[in-house]
Design an enzyme around this catalytic site. Structure first.
Site, mmCIF file in Angstrom:
data_model
loop_
_atom_site.group_PDB
_atom_site.id
_atom_site.type_symbol
_atom_site.label_atom_id
_atom_site.label_comp_id
_atom_site.label_asym_id
_atom_site.label_seq_id
_atom_site.Cartn_x
_atom_site.Cartn_y
_atom_site.Cartn_z
ATOM 1 N N TYR A 72 -23.206 -52.089 -29.979
ATOM 2 C CA TYR A 72 -24.470 -51.588 -28.889
ATOM 3 C C TYR A 72 -24.222 -52.000 -27.656
ATOM 4 O O TYR A 72 -24.584 -51.090 -26.818
ATOM 5 C CB TYR A 72 -25.771 -52.244 -29.825
ATOM 6 N N PHE A 124 -29.610 -24.700 -11.572
ATOM 7 C CA PHE A 124 -29.709 -24.459 -12.871
ATOM 8 C C PHE A 124 -31.030 -24.213 -13.529
ATOM 9 O O PHE A 124 -31.863 -24.973 -13.227
ATOM 10 C CB PHE A 124 -28.276 -25.038 -13.801
ATOM 11 N N ASP A 125 -31.128 -23.536 -14.440
ATOM 12 C CA ASP A 125 -32.681 -23.498 -15.088
ATOM 13 C C ASP A 125 -33.233 -24.637 -15.824
ATOM 14 O O ASP A 125 -34.172 -24.993 -15.490
ATOM 15 C CB ASP A 125 -32.681 -22.390 -16.262
ATOM 16 N N ASP A 215 -24.789 -31.508 -9.074
ATOM 17 C CA ASP A 215 -24.562 -30.923 -10.454
ATOM 18 C C ASP A 215 -23.235 -30.554 -10.921
ATOM 19 O O ASP A 215 -22.907 -29.412 -10.396
ATOM 20 C CB ASP A 215 -25.711 -29.761 -10.571
ATOM 21 N N ALA A 217 -21.365 -29.917 -13.560
ATOM 22 C CA ALA A 217 -20.932 -29.512 -15.140
ATOM 23 C C ALA A 217 -19.683 -28.791 -14.780
ATOM 24 O O ALA A 217 -18.729 -28.966 -15.569
ATOM 25 C CB ALA A 217 -22.011 -28.393 -15.578
ATOM 26 N N LYS A 258 -19.267 -29.206 -20.578
ATOM 27 C CA LYS A 258 -18.553 -28.127 -19.808
ATOM 28 C C LYS A 258 -17.108 -28.728 -19.466
ATOM 29 O O LYS A 258 -15.994 -28.308 -20.220
ATOM 30 C CB LYS A 258 -19.126 -27.370 -18.600
ATOM 31 N N HIS A 450 -36.816 -18.531 -22.288
ATOM 32 C CA HIS A 450 -35.773 -17.522 -22.944
ATOM 33 C C HIS A 450 -35.193 -17.963 -24.236
ATOM 34 O O HIS A 450 -34.669 -17.260 -25.049
ATOM 35 C CB HIS A 450 -34.441 -17.064 -21.850
#
Ligand code: F0G
Length: 458
Positions: A72, A124-125, A215, A217, A258, A450
């Site tokens: 843990y 990004f969304d 960001d 990714a 990614k 979407h």
């Protein structure tokens, strides 16, 4: 004879995929309310919905899974990942999260308040979703060239420095908790940001005292494009370029699904201890204790290994070469695609492909449905459905570009699959004049619609 290009890996395990008939697919997509997310994956022959979490892990990653420490607190897997993140990105502090949007949730909880302004390059969304969920505003400062799909520009992910300065000038510093730089820029077509641009963003951010978070990714694909396209970086290694990229950032959010080639995982990297401390509270609340935060030990091990594999030049050359192989086939036939080709996907310009479908009838979605019916190939709409409604007016937002994204999973499909995808899309292109109407909404969610939207034929 010059030796031809060949993949930098060989295949040790395979998974069967099934073909279907046009008649079956026509029925299935109707039952799915013309939403490609609603299809069960066994109905899809080549799945290009996303490159996120769909990559094939290597033998070394699988063997790392066996060595995972599931303690843990203070698991060795945590320290292995911490060392890999430090080594690759340079960040001293990090928090594990279960995926990229969880990293956004934790970081933004510690930094963003209602009414704040967050400038960036085509957020990004999920990033935009997390900003707007907090009643803050994402301001897009991407260069205009990004929105012209045929214009050849090496770094269409770049920030327009004067647009950014306008935003920084017109709001008090306290209202701008961060600039978000997305590398590569997914929403504008998997397009990279140059190091020169990162440097300029940093200079401007310093002038106004605003922190920068990347960001990240697809940070390794971005580094590959810098090596190939930016003067002065030809002889630098991918890892040297990555270190320089992150040297301009105060922190990063990462969707490890990614460029770190794992099926699940994410993290936040921090340069400053104060930022780490503030976010830690939310990490424990939302994700889990500081040394696992939503990830099991084995997943952290596979991620640490994936960060190294994802930043190898040979791997990136194979990966991005395959995307370009598909792109070239389509472009050579005259199909309108975002050019230069992006890192993780080919983006088809649906407005140019289907000029007879009105924008109110979801052009890129219409193309996505046609491609599925044609060959069982599943892409994803990056257009009006994804753009959601304006939170204030409730009106549909019509983005400059209506794109159908064909995202290529890492190390999964062969170039024969690329030929199959190209043939399917070419067949749709040959009958494009007959496609004159699209879809209307039956049911939609108020945000990120979407994923769950139900549609019917107009
Ligand atoms: N940022 C970028 C640039 C992304 O492309 C994604 C996810 C995220 C953040 C969120 O990460 O999915 O791990 O929570 N993009 C996926 C895609 C969903 O299909 O492009 P996540």
């Amino acid at each position: 004879m010059e030796l031809p290009f060949a993949e930098s890996y060989k295949i040790k395990m395979v998974e069967s995929i099934k073909k279907s008939t046009r008649q079956q697919r026509t029925k299935w997509i109707e039952e799915a309310n013309y939403n490609l997310f609603n299809l069960s994956s066994d109905k899809v022959f080549v799945d290009l919905l996303t490159d996120s979490g769909t990559g094939a892990m290597s033998d070394k990653q699988w063997s790392e899974m066996m060595l995972g420490d599931e303690s843990y607190a203070g698991a060795s897997s945590f320290y292995k990942l911490k060392a890999a993140i430090k080594d690759i990105t340079g960040f001293d502090y990090f928090l594990p999260t279960h995926q990229g949007r969880a990293a956004e949730n934790v970081l933004f909880s510690s930094k963003i308040n209602a009414g704040d302004i967050i400038p960036g390059n085509s957020h990004f969304d999920t990033t935009k979703g997390h900003i707007e969920f907090r009643k803050a505003h994402a301001v897009d400062c991407t260069i205009d060239e990004a929105f012209n799909t045929t214009l050849d520009h090496p770094f269409k992910g770049n920030v327009d420095i004067s647009k950014l300065e306008d935003v920084l000038k017109s709001h008090p510093k306290e209202k701008i908790p961060m600039i978000i730089l997305t590398v590569t820029c997914n929403s504008s077509g998997g397009q990279p940001v140059s190091l020169q641009n990162m440097r300029e963003v940093k200079q401007l951010a310093d002038k106004y005292g605003i922190p920068i978070f990347y960001d990240s990714a697809r940070f390794a694909e971005n580094a590959y494009f810098i090596k190939i396209r930016e003067k002065g970086y030809e002889d630098k290694s991918i890892r040297e370029i990555v270190r320089e990229m992150f040297s301009f950032a105060d922190g990063m959010t990462m969707s490890s699904k990614k460029d770190a080639i794992v099926n699940m995982g994410g993290f936040i990297g921090f340069r400053h201890e104060e930022d780490y401390d503030k976010a830690s509270v939310f990490n424990i609340l939302f994700e889990g204790y500081l040394s696992y935060g939503g990830m099991s030990g084995r997943d952290m091990n596979a991620l640490a290994q994936g960060l190294y594999e994802g930043t190898e030049f040979d791997y990136l050359e194979t990966r991005i070469g395959q995307v370009a192989y598909l792109g070239k086939k389509l472009k050579d036939y005259g199909i309108p695609v975002q050019y230069p080709f992006g890192g993780h996907a080919i983006f088809v310009d649906a407005k140019k492909f289907l000029p007879n479908v009105p924008k109110e009838e979801f052009i890129a979605q219409t193309l996505g449905v046609e491609l599925f019916i044609e060959g069982g190939v599943r892409g994803v709409e990056i257009g009006t459905l994804l753009a959601d409604r304006d939170p204030e007016t409730g009106e549909n937002r019509y983005p400059c570009l209506e794109l159908l994204r064909l995202a290529i999973p890492r190390r999964v499909y062969t170039n024969n699959h690329m030929d199959y995808i190209a043939a399917s899309l070419i067949n749709v292109y040959d009958r494009r004049d007959e496609i004159t109407s699209g879809y209307k909404i039956l049911k939609e969610a108020p945000i990120l619609r979407h994923f769950t939207v139900k549609l019917e034929k107009v």
